[in-house]
Design an enzyme around this catalytic site. Sequence first.
Site, PDB file in Angstrom:
ATOM      1  N   CYS A 133       0.871  -1.171   0.000  1.00 42.87           N
ATOM      2  CA  CYS A 133       0.000   0.000   0.000  1.00 42.87           C
ATOM      3  C   CYS A 133       0.909   1.222   0.000  1.00 42.87           C
ATOM      4  O   CYS A 133       1.719   1.383   0.916  1.00 42.87           O
ATOM      5  CB  CYS A 133      -0.883  -0.017   1.251  1.00 42.87           C
ATOM      6  SG  CYS A 133      -1.865   1.468   1.504  1.00 42.87           S
ATOM      7  N   CYS A 136      -0.588   3.966  -6.580  1.00 43.62           N
ATOM      8  CA  CYS A 136      -1.452   3.235  -5.645  1.00 43.62           C
ATOM      9  C   CYS A 136      -1.563   1.809  -6.165  1.00 43.62           C
ATOM     10  O   CYS A 136      -1.746   1.604  -7.368  1.00 43.62           O
ATOM     11  CB  CYS A 136      -2.831   3.886  -5.579  1.00 43.62           C
ATOM     12  SG  CYS A 136      -4.074   2.932  -4.658  1.00 43.62           S
TER      13      CYS A 136
END
Length: 259
Positions: free
Chosen positions: A72, A182
């Site tokens: 992440c 992302c």
Amino acid sequence: MVKPIGVFDSGVGGTSIWKEVAKMLPHESTIYLADSANAPYGEKSKEEILQLSIKNTEFLLNQGCKLIVVACNTATTNAIDYLREHFQVPFIGIEPAIKPAALQTQTKKVGILATKGTLSSSLFSNTSKLYAEGITVLEQEGKGLVKLIESGDIKSEEMKTLLNQFLEPMLEQNIDCLVLGCTHYPYLIPILRELLPPNITIIDSGEAVARQTKAVLEQNNLMTQENNAPSHIFYSNKDVAVLEQLVNSPSAQISYLDF
């Protein structure tokens, strides 16, 4: 006992990283934790992101993980320094691939699509300063994209509308590289290829993260023997249907977990 590699993300997006790790390390077992009930992390405060990252780390360590991939970008940029300082296993983080974009661009203009939590972090700022000297980096918050991906609405008209809205200012500035900042966003690559001119290179971090994971395992003598038949266990604290769809592996064990 064979110890697995732990992987966590704010949701299902980190499976894009997991796939690269599993491909490069076919004998390694993995445990993946999707904190989808708290997605997206990118809109939370630094303190909230840190506390969630600690909780995820402690869960994976309790499962016996020997190394943790923070799959992440937002958790990496806001929490990985703390995690490395306070826990005894190696951590692999995810940073937006500014360096390869800066090396490849011909127009000297690079777009980055990322969450607010990543774009506002000091790690992202430092990475940009380090590698993007003489390059214009056009930052765009992908607000709403993670929620749509978590809901399984990857090919929806709403998704295309949002992406067009985000891409237009970057295209007007003549970018020739688009960095996906992302881990959810690689699932948008087929749509992005439809929306972007063919001369634009799309760059994500997946393969580089897998290479780094392998290197750190080797450096720490943590590699599993090659005759091992790996297991791949996935946990989510939300509906697992989207996770099952994205992982799409018959060998994966996918379960709901209330955590």
